[in-house]
Design a protein around this motif. Sequence first.
Motif, PDB file in Angstrom:
ATOM      1  N   GLY A  67       0.821  -1.194   0.000  1.00  0.00           N
ATOM      2  CA  GLY A  67       0.000   0.000   0.000  1.00  0.00           C
ATOM      3  C   GLY A  67       0.854   1.242   0.000  1.00  0.00           C
ATOM      4  N   ILE A  68       0.171   2.337   0.236  1.00  0.00           N
ATOM      5  CA  ILE A  68       0.861   3.609   0.238  1.00  0.00           C
ATOM      6  C   ILE A  68       0.439   4.322   1.505  1.00  0.00           C
ATOM      7  CG2 ILE A  68      -0.797   5.036  -1.041  1.00  0.00           C
ATOM      8  CD1 ILE A  68       1.687   5.601  -2.904  1.00  0.00           C
ATOM      9  N   GLU A  69       1.402   4.761   2.257  1.00  0.00           N
ATOM     10  CA  GLU A  69       1.129   5.327   3.574  1.00  0.00           C
ATOM     11  C   GLU A  69       0.188   4.415   4.371  1.00  0.00           C
ATOM     12  OE1 GLU A  69       0.188   9.338   2.454  1.00  0.00           O
ATOM     13  OE2 GLU A  69       2.276   9.569   1.851  1.00  0.00           O
ATOM     14  N   GLU A 118      -4.021   0.415   2.400  1.00  0.00           N
ATOM     15  CA  GLU A 118      -3.637  -0.875   1.845  1.00  0.00           C
ATOM     16  C   GLU A 118      -4.314  -1.033   0.486  1.00  0.00           C
ATOM     17  OE1 GLU A 118      -4.783  -4.660   3.810  1.00  0.00           O
ATOM     18  OE2 GLU A 118      -2.612  -5.039   3.789  1.00  0.00           O
ATOM     19  N   ILE A 119      -3.531  -1.254  -0.561  1.00  0.00           N
ATOM     20  CA  ILE A 119      -4.107  -1.376  -1.906  1.00  0.00           C
ATOM     21  C   ILE A 119      -4.163  -2.843  -2.330  1.00  0.00           C
ATOM     22  CG2 ILE A 119      -3.951  -0.643  -4.311  1.00  0.00           C
ATOM     23  CD1 ILE A 119      -2.339   1.808  -3.309  1.00  0.00           C
ATOM     24  N   LEU A 120      -3.087  -3.552  -2.132  1.00  0.00           N
ATOM     25  CA  LEU A 120      -3.085  -4.991  -2.424  1.00  0.00           C
ATOM     26  C   LEU A 120      -3.330  -5.720  -1.111  1.00  0.00           C
ATOM     27  CD1 LEU A 120      -0.027  -5.256  -4.856  1.00  0.00           C
ATOM     28  CD2 LEU A 120      -2.441  -4.823  -5.406  1.00  0.00           C
ATOM     29  N   THR A 160      -5.565  -5.857 -18.669  1.00  0.00           N
ATOM     30  CA  THR A 160      -6.399  -5.246 -19.709  1.00  0.00           C
ATOM     31  C   THR A 160      -7.823  -5.050 -19.208  1.00  0.00           C
ATOM     32  OG1 THR A 160      -7.211  -5.422 -21.970  1.00  0.00           O
ATOM     33  CG2 THR A 160      -6.995  -7.484 -20.754  1.00  0.00           C
ATOM     34  N   HIS A 161      -8.518  -4.132 -19.851  1.00  0.00           N
ATOM     35  CA  HIS A 161      -9.934  -3.943 -19.552  1.00  0.00           C
ATOM     36  C   HIS A 161     -10.806  -4.621 -20.592  1.00  0.00           C
ATOM     37  CE1 HIS A 161      -9.841  -1.266 -16.140  1.00  0.00           C
ATOM     38  NE2 HIS A 161      -8.893  -0.543 -16.718  1.00  0.00           N
ATOM     39  N   TYR A 162     -10.161  -5.030 -21.698  1.00  0.00           N
ATOM     40  CA  TYR A 162     -10.997  -5.440 -22.822  1.00  0.00           C
ATOM     41  C   TYR A 162     -10.747  -6.864 -23.275  1.00  0.00           C
ATOM     42  CZ  TYR A 162     -11.341  -0.452 -22.805  1.00  0.00           C
ATOM     43  OH  TYR A 162     -11.525   0.834 -22.397  1.00  0.00           O
ATOM     44  N   ASP A 187       0.922  -3.492 -18.815  1.00  0.00           N
ATOM     45  CA  ASP A 187      -0.138  -2.783 -18.099  1.00  0.00           C
ATOM     46  C   ASP A 187      -0.958  -1.966 -19.087  1.00  0.00           C
ATOM     47  OD1 ASP A 187      -1.790  -1.642 -16.276  1.00  0.00           O
ATOM     48  OD2 ASP A 187      -0.226  -0.602 -15.136  1.00  0.00           O
ATOM     49  N   GLU A 188      -2.106  -2.477 -19.436  1.00  0.00           N
ATOM     50  CA  GLU A 188      -3.015  -1.796 -20.369  1.00  0.00           C
ATOM     51  C   GLU A 188      -2.319  -1.322 -21.633  1.00  0.00           C
ATOM     52  OE1 GLU A 188      -5.991   0.819 -19.030  1.00  0.00           O
ATOM     53  OE2 GLU A 188      -6.044  -0.017 -17.008  1.00  0.00           O
ATOM     54  N   THR A 189      -1.498  -2.182 -22.176  1.00  0.00           N
ATOM     55  CA  THR A 189      -0.811  -1.813 -23.406  1.00  0.00           C
ATOM     56  C   THR A 189      -1.810  -1.624 -24.541  1.00  0.00           C
ATOM     57  OG1 THR A 189       1.127  -2.976 -22.634  1.00  0.00           O
ATOM     58  CG2 THR A 189       1.050  -2.531 -24.972  1.00  0.00           C
ATOM     59  N   PRO A 192     -12.057  -3.763 -12.231  1.00  0.00           N
ATOM     60  CA  PRO A 192     -12.515  -2.374 -12.375  1.00  0.00           C
ATOM     61  C   PRO A 192     -11.407  -1.363 -12.068  1.00  0.00           C
ATOM     62  CG  PRO A 192     -13.523  -3.444 -10.450  1.00  0.00           C
ATOM     63  CD  PRO A 192     -12.789  -4.495 -11.192  1.00  0.00           C
ATOM     64  N   ASN A 193     -11.628  -0.126 -12.477  1.00  0.00           N
ATOM     65  CA  ASN A 193     -10.671   0.948 -12.207  1.00  0.00           C
ATOM     66  C   ASN A 193     -10.400   1.025 -10.716  1.00  0.00           C
ATOM     67  OD1 ASN A 193     -12.483   2.753 -14.641  1.00  0.00           O
ATOM     68  ND2 ASN A 193     -10.414   1.998 -14.901  1.00  0.00           N
ATOM     69  N   GLY A 194      -9.149   1.217 -10.405  1.00  0.00           N
ATOM     70  CA  GLY A 194      -8.793   1.420  -9.001  1.00  0.00           C
ATOM     71  C   GLY A 194      -8.716   0.137  -8.191  1.00  0.00           C
ATOM     72  N   SER A 195      -8.794  -1.002  -8.839  1.00  0.00           N
ATOM     73  CA  SER A 195      -8.796  -2.245  -8.065  1.00  0.00           C
ATOM     74  C   SER A 195      -7.391  -2.667  -7.638  1.00  0.00           C
ATOM     75  CB  SER A 195      -9.471  -3.364  -8.859  1.00  0.00           C
ATOM     76  OG  SER A 195      -8.841  -3.513 -10.112  1.00  0.00           O
ATOM     77  N   GLY A 196      -6.357  -2.100  -8.271  1.00  0.00           N
ATOM     78  CA  GLY A 196      -4.985  -2.395  -7.837  1.00  0.00           C
ATOM     79  C   GLY A 196      -4.121  -3.065  -8.889  1.00  0.00           C
ATOM     80  N   LYS A 197      -4.569  -3.080 -10.128  1.00  0.00           N
ATOM     81  CA  LYS A 197      -3.824  -3.770 -11.189  1.00  0.00           C
ATOM     82  C   LYS A 197      -2.465  -3.131 -11.436  1.00  0.00           C
ATOM     83  CE  LYS A 197      -7.120  -3.041 -14.207  1.00  0.00           C
ATOM     84  NZ  LYS A 197      -7.999  -2.212 -13.361  1.00  0.00           N
ATOM     85  N   SER A 198      -2.467  -1.804 -11.599  1.00  0.00           N
ATOM     86  CA  SER A 198      -1.188  -1.121 -11.836  1.00  0.00           C
ATOM     87  C   SER A 198      -0.302  -1.185 -10.601  1.00  0.00           C
ATOM     88  CB  SER A 198      -1.421   0.342 -12.216  1.00  0.00           C
ATOM     89  OG  SER A 198      -2.033   0.407 -13.482  1.00  0.00           O
ATOM     90  N   THR A 199      -0.928  -1.150  -9.444  1.00  0.00           N
ATOM     91  CA  THR A 199      -0.150  -1.252  -8.212  1.00  0.00           C
ATOM     92  C   THR A 199       0.593  -2.585  -8.169  1.00  0.00           C
ATOM     93  OG1 THR A 199      -1.758   0.144  -7.100  1.00  0.00           O
ATOM     94  CG2 THR A 199      -0.286  -1.139  -5.684  1.00  0.00           C
ATOM     95  N   LEU A 200      -0.111  -3.651  -8.533  1.00  0.00           N
ATOM     96  CA  LEU A 200       0.530  -4.963  -8.555  1.00  0.00           C
ATOM     97  C   LEU A 200       1.720  -4.955  -9.522  1.00  0.00           C
ATOM     98  CD1 LEU A 200       0.682  -7.983  -7.846  1.00  0.00           C
ATOM     99  CD2 LEU A 200      -1.002  -8.409  -9.659  1.00  0.00           C
TER     100      LEU A 200
END
Lengths: 438, 256
Positions: B10-12, B15-17, B202-204, B170-172, B35-43
Motif C-alpha cells: 500500500g501507500i502510507e 492498503e491497496i493490495l 487489460t480492460h478489454y 499494463d493496459e498496453t 474495475p478501475n482502481g482495483s490495484g492492477k497497476s499497483t501490482l
Amino acid sequence: MSQTIIDKITEQQSNLPGREGFLAEFTDRSMAEFRRLGIPAVKHEEWRYTRVSGLFRLEMGFGTGTSVTAADIDAHRLPDHEEATELVFIDGRFAPALSNIRHNEKELVVMPLSDAATGEHADKIRAHLGHSAAYHPDGIQALNAAFAGIGLFVMVRKGFATEKPIYIYCIADSRTGYVFAQPRTLFLVEAATQVMVAEHYVTLGSGESFTNEVFELCAEQDAVVEYVKIQDEGPMASHVGTTHVRQTGRCLTNAVTISLSGRMVRNNLNMVMEVEHGESHMHGLSLLNGETLVDNHTIVDNMQPHCQSNELYKAVLDEASTGVFNGKIFVRKDAQKTNAYQSNKNILIGEKASANTKPQLEIFADDVKCSHGCTVGRLDEEAMFYLRARGLGEASARALLLHAFAADILDRIGHEPLRRYVDRLVSQRLAYDIHNGQ
Amino acid sequence: MLNIQDLRAGIEEMEILRGIILQIRPGEVHAIMGPNGSGKSTLASVLAGRSDFEVTGGSVEFMGKNLLEMSPEDRAREGLFLAFQYPVEIPGVSTTNFIKTAVNEVRKHRGEEPLDAVAFLKLMKERMKLVQIDQSLLSRSLNEGFSGGEKKRNEIFQMAMLEPKLAILDETDSGLDIDALRIVANGVNQCRGKDNAFLIVTHYQRLLEYIEPDYVHILYKGRIVRSGTKELALELEEKGYDFIKTELETADQAQQ
Ligand SMILES: Nc1ncnc2c1ncn2[C@@H]1O[C@H](COP(=O)(O)OP(=O)(O)OP(=O)(O)O)[C@@H](O)[C@H]1O
Ligand SMILES: [Mg+2]
C-alpha cells in the motif's frame, strides 16, 4: 580591507606597462575609483552571495608571468588548437611569447593593450575601453580596469569570416603561492565578420587563486559572434569575471558560459543591444559539487526597437553547492517590439545544495514581449524509475538524465569540436560525481 | 517462474493490495482484469520495484529468487519487464542509445559480451519489423511527443529487444487503434515461447481475442476474486463487473 593591502596593490599597479597617454589616464582614474569604492561587501545587493572581501589578504601575490612554459599549457589546450589562434594570459598578464597567432595580419590584429593604446588603434581604444564600468559600478571592476596595462587588444578585421577559432587561455599559477590574476581583453569585431572565440580558465597547481577578469567585446554591423567561456579552475580558485558585449551594429551574438569548478565563481554577462533588430543568445551551464558557489549575473540592455534576446541558464547542484542566478532585462523607452526571454532551471541533487534565482525586469516601453521563468527541482523520479526498470543502474540512469538536462546548453556551442570537448568534460564530471556518490 | 503469496502492499496508511496469490509458470499467459482502481497497476509496479509502494506482507519469488529484495534494475536484469501504462517522456535521451544501454546492461548481468554497433543495429532492424515501428521514431528523444499509440508500440519494441522471461503489460492495449492493436498483439505472440511468460493487464476482451490467455484473473479491491480460463473474460464482457460484486456481497452476508 586593510591599508597595507591597498598600498600593495597600488604599488603593483604603478609598476605596470602602459604608463603613458590615455591608458595611464584610464588606469589611474580606475585606481582612484577602486580606492573610493573599495571591495563590495555582502550587504551590497549585487554581492549578497559572492563574498569577495575575504579574498583580499596580505599573502596574495601578483605572479611574475614568467613561471609557465608552453608544456604547462598543453593539458588545457582546446580542440584543434594547432589550427587556432591561441592567446595566453599568465597570472593576468598577456603573454605574447606563449601565444600562437595563426591568422594573418589582414584578418586579425593582436597586441598588448599598452601598445595598441599608443598606436594606430588608439581611437578605438578610447572609444571602447571601460564601457562595461557603467553596468557594474563597483570597486572590483575598477580594480581590473586599473590593471589594464597588462591587458590584450584583439581586432577581427572587416569582412573576415573564419572557421578557425580564437582561443584565450587564462592561466593562474598557484604552485608557488596564492596568486591574484586580472586578465583584461578588449575584443573588437568589425563589420561583416564571423568569428568564434573561447576563453578557457584554468589553474596550475592546487593552491589558492583569485581571478578577476573583464572581457569587453564590441560587434559591428552584420557580425556573427560565437563566444564560449569555460571556467574549469582548481578547487581553491575564486573567480569574478565580466563578459561585456556591445552590439553597435545589427548583428548576432551567441554566448555560452560553462562553470565546472572552483570555490566561488561569479560570472557577469552583459548584452548591450544598441541597434535595432539585434539578436542575442545567452546560455549557461553550471555543474557543481562540494561547496562550490556559482553566481551568474546577466544584464540585457535593450536600447532600440525590435531586438531579440533569449536566455537559458541551467544548473546541476550536487553535495553542498550553491547556484545563483540573477537576470536583469532593461527595456528602454525607445525599445518597442523587444522580445526578451529568460529562463533558469536548477536540479538539486545534494541534500545541502541550494539554488537562488531572481529575475529583474525593468520595462519602460509599452509594446514588448518579455518573459521569465524558473524551476528548482529534484531529479525526475518517474524518469529514474522508468530507466531503472529497463536495467540501467541508479548511477547510469542519473548520469543519463543529467546529461540530457545539460544537452540543451551544450547544443548551443556551434563549433562542433569545442562542443564535443565540453560534452566530454561534462560526461566525465557526471561519471565522477556518481562514482563519488557510490 | 513467479510465485506470489499473500502479497500486501500500500501507500502510507492505505492498503491497496490485500493478499494477492498468483503463480505463473514458464510458457503461460495470464490476463488480469478488474474495475478501475482495483490495484492492477499497483501490482505491476510492486513487481517492478517502484519504491512509492510499501510491501507490508507476503512474498514474491521470481526465478527462484526473492524478488522483493532486488533493486528495480536487478529485477529487469533477471528478466522481468514492465510495459508501463503511462510511459514516461524523457527529453534529451535518444531512444536508440537508451535501448542499447539497456540491452547491454542485461547482457552484462548474464555474463555476455556487449553487442557492438553492428550487431545491435541488426537486432534492432529485426525487432523493428516485429512491431512495425518506424526508424524515425527511434531516433527521437525517448517517448517525447510520441502519440499514445506510439508510446505503447515503443514499449513492446523494448520488450522484443530485451527478451524478458516475464513481461507484464499494463493496459498496453488502451488507446490503440484496431491496426495497432493487431500489431502489438502479433508482437507479443511472436515473443511467446515455452520459456517465457506474460502477465497482461487489460480492460478489454478484444485484446484477448488476439493474445489467447491460459488464465484470466479478476482483481477486485486488492484481491484476486475469481480465476478461470478465457471464457471468464467473455462472461465479464457480457455481464460487466456487477455480477462479481453481487456474488461477493452475497458470500460476505452468508459468512456473517
Ligand atoms: N501513488 C499513489 N498515491 C495514492 N494512491 C494511489 C497511488 N497509486 C495508486 N493509488 C490508489 O490505489 C488504488 C489502485 O490503483 P491502481 O492504479 O493500481 O488501479 P488500477 O486497477 O490499475 O486502475 P485502472 O484500471 O484505472 O488503471 C486506487 O484507489 C488509487 O487511487
Ligand atoms: Mg492501471
